[in-house]
Write a protein that holds these residues in place. Structure first.
Motif, PDB file in Angstrom:
ATOM      1  N   GLN A  19     -94.416  -6.444  41.056  1.00 59.06           N
ATOM      2  CA  GLN A  19     -93.594  -6.305  42.254  1.00 59.06           C
ATOM      3  C   GLN A  19     -92.915  -7.592  42.707  1.00 59.06           C
ATOM      4  O   GLN A  19     -91.937  -7.542  43.453  1.00 59.06           O
ATOM      5  CB  GLN A  19     -94.442  -5.746  43.400  1.00 59.06           C
ATOM      6  N   PHE A  20     -93.420  -8.759  42.262  1.00 55.08           N
ATOM      7  CA  PHE A  20     -92.850 -10.027  42.700  1.00 55.08           C
ATOM      8  C   PHE A  20     -92.312 -10.815  41.513  1.00 55.08           C
ATOM      9  O   PHE A  20     -93.025 -11.086  40.551  1.00 55.08           O
ATOM     10  CB  PHE A  20     -93.902 -10.855  43.448  1.00 55.08           C
ATOM     11  N   ARG A  78     -88.054  -9.738  43.800  1.00 60.70           N
ATOM     12  CA  ARG A  78     -88.696  -9.961  45.109  1.00 60.70           C
ATOM     13  C   ARG A  78     -89.342 -11.348  45.132  1.00 60.70           C
ATOM     14  O   ARG A  78     -89.925 -11.786  44.148  1.00 60.70           O
ATOM     15  CB  ARG A  78     -89.724  -8.858  45.313  1.00 60.70           C
ATOM     16  N   TYR A 111     -81.189 -13.893  47.030  1.00 57.08           N
ATOM     17  CA  TYR A 111     -82.416 -13.185  46.669  1.00 57.08           C
ATOM     18  C   TYR A 111     -82.155 -11.690  46.514  1.00 57.08           C
ATOM     19  O   TYR A 111     -81.273 -11.133  47.156  1.00 57.08           O
ATOM     20  CB  TYR A 111     -83.498 -13.441  47.729  1.00 57.08           C
ATOM     21  N   PHE A 112     -82.950 -11.061  45.633  1.00 53.89           N
ATOM     22  CA  PHE A 112     -82.909  -9.605  45.452  1.00 53.89           C
ATOM     23  C   PHE A 112     -81.560  -9.157  44.896  1.00 53.89           C
ATOM     24  O   PHE A 112     -80.998  -8.151  45.308  1.00 53.89           O
ATOM     25  CB  PHE A 112     -83.187  -8.927  46.800  1.00 53.89           C
ATOM     26  N   SER A 125     -81.628  -5.449  42.970  1.00 55.34           N
ATOM     27  CA  SER A 125     -82.552  -4.598  43.726  1.00 55.34           C
ATOM     28  C   SER A 125     -82.801  -3.259  43.050  1.00 55.34           C
ATOM     29  O   SER A 125     -83.884  -2.691  43.180  1.00 55.34           O
ATOM     30  CB  SER A 125     -82.003  -4.369  45.139  1.00 55.34           C
ATOM     31  N   SER A 156     -91.933  -1.196  46.037  1.00 52.77           N
ATOM     32  CA  SER A 156     -92.937  -1.979  46.744  1.00 52.77           C
ATOM     33  C   SER A 156     -92.804  -1.753  48.235  1.00 52.77           C
ATOM     34  O   SER A 156     -91.720  -1.469  48.746  1.00 52.77           O
ATOM     35  CB  SER A 156     -92.749  -3.472  46.437  1.00 52.77           C
ATOM     36  N   TYR A 159     -93.417  -4.246  50.129  1.00 50.96           N
ATOM     37  CA  TYR A 159     -93.082  -5.582  50.595  1.00 50.96           C
ATOM     38  C   TYR A 159     -91.573  -5.797  50.620  1.00 50.96           C
ATOM     39  O   TYR A 159     -90.813  -5.108  49.939  1.00 50.96           O
ATOM     40  CB  TYR A 159     -93.743  -6.637  49.708  1.00 50.96           C
ATOM     41  N   ALA A 176     -87.816  -7.948  50.426  1.00 53.83           N
ATOM     42  CA  ALA A 176     -87.119  -8.661  49.369  1.00 53.83           C
ATOM     43  C   ALA A 176     -87.444 -10.143  49.397  1.00 53.83           C
ATOM     44  O   ALA A 176     -87.550 -10.796  48.361  1.00 53.83           O
ATOM     45  CB  ALA A 176     -85.608  -8.459  49.527  1.00 53.83           C
ATOM     46  N   GLY A 227     -82.244  -5.350  51.142  1.00 53.65           N
ATOM     47  CA  GLY A 227     -83.618  -5.801  51.267  1.00 53.65           C
ATOM     48  C   GLY A 227     -83.900  -6.423  52.622  1.00 53.65           C
ATOM     49  O   GLY A 227     -83.015  -7.010  53.256  1.00 53.65           O
TER      50      GLY A 227
END
Length: 333
Positions: free
Chosen positions: A38-39, A56, A70-71, A74, A80, A82, A84, A102
């Motif tokens: 997930q990360f 992520r 970031y992200f 996607s 997840s 969590y 982004a 995100g």
């Protein structure tokens, strides 16, 4: 009418309480395998970035540096609960762009951020400008994956190497001898000497679909060329476990998950795979190539009763429903 209004008011008040618990971050704990899926990037400490992360990101400390994004992919990340981008400290410097609808969760202050479809949940204050949806002054709970990832690194380092690394001239060839489950384990005792003595890396997989490469040494500089597209083939199958390193510099494109629990790393080119480190000076992109191989069973005793207890949010939601029913009965007596 008064009765309905009273019930509605209580419901609204209780739902606001539920929202306060869920909105900042109400995600379940993750297993080690789930963290890797997930990360795309986890730092226990600070991230100084002027580049991008496709998946992520979790930053345990501060997020600093020039503009970063970031992200960016996607649609290709694992589902997840969590956000982004999650930051345990504050965000300073140039604009941090969060793409793909995100959400961002920041425990401290935020200087400059662009939210491209998602919402920024900010525990501190805005010291510059945040464009897009935002909530300020909320309680942000930041997950801490240090224990899980440090334990993974320590456990992987105990695996016996049954596969060979042969150096001929400027080239190192990793020849896999996988076990019945397709796992191949390699060992490099002195990473600093090894990477300084070669310029090319090749792999002979022999059917292996999970590669663990344990690398010793404290300060390591890596600038090798992965031959013939082999980097793309092994990126999602490989964990490079730098179990001793305190400083790693990547001067060339690199492939595979980077697990360096005690290291500050710097990259000048793309890293293709998950990155899990102490701190990071990021000058090249971090690309998605989540680890799909197996993680050996290290006699995990399994979940404790506390691990499988009902989440706090579920308990609170039950309280809301019970309270509403009790209120309704009192009003109708």
């Amino acid at each position: 009418m008064k009765r309905s209004t009273g019930i509605a008011a209580l419901a609204a008040a209780l739902c606001l309480t539920v929202g306060a618990v869920f909105a900042p971050a109400a995600a379940a704990p993750l297993s080690t395998a789930e963290i890797l899926q997930q990360f795309n990037l986890v730092t226990f400490g600070d991230l100084d970035s002027s580049s991008e992360v496709e998946g992520r990101t979790l930053v345990g400390g501060d997020l600093t540096g020039n503009s970063s994004t970031y992200f960016t992919r996607s649609g290709q990340v694992a589902p997840s609960e969590y956000g982004a981008l999650t930051v345990g400290g504050s965000i300073t410097g140039g604009y941090k762009n969060v793409n793909g609808n995100g959400n961002a969760y920041v425990a401290g202050n935020v200087q400059n951020m662009n939210m491209n479809g998602g919402t920024a949940y900010i525990g501190g204050s805005i010291t510059g400008n945040v464009n897009g949806n935002k909530l300020v002054g909320v309680t942000v709970e930041v997950p801490d994956f240090r224990s899980e990832l440090e334990t993974l690194s320590a456990n992987l380092a105990t695996l016996a190497a049954q596969s060979a690394v042969n150096v001929s001239g400027n080239r190192a060839t990793f020849t896999a001898t996988p076990d019945s489950g397709g796992l191949a384990v390699f060992e490099i005792l002195d990473g600093a000497f090894f990477f300084s003595s070669i310029g090319e890396i090749d792999f002979v997989l022999n059917g292996a679909d999970s590669l663990i490469i344990n690398v010793g040494g404290l300060g390591i500089t890596i600038a090798e060329n992965f031959l013939g597209g082999i980097g793309q083939q092994i990126a999602s199958k490989t964990i490079w476990n730098f179990y001793e390193a305190t400083e790693i510099t990547f001067n060339a494109e690199f492939f595979g998950t980077v697990l360096a629990r005690n290291a500050h790393i710097t990259n000048m080119n793309s890293l293709n795979g998950g990155v899990y480190v102490d701190s990071f000076t990021q000058r090249g992109e971090v690309h998605l190539a989540a680890y799909t191989g197996d993680i050996p069973n290290f006699d995990d005793p399994g979940p404790t009763p506390d691990d499988i207890a009902a989440p706090a949010g579920v308990t609170l939601l039950g309280f809301v429903l019970v309270s509403l029913e009790a209120f309704r009965r009192r009003r109708t007596v």
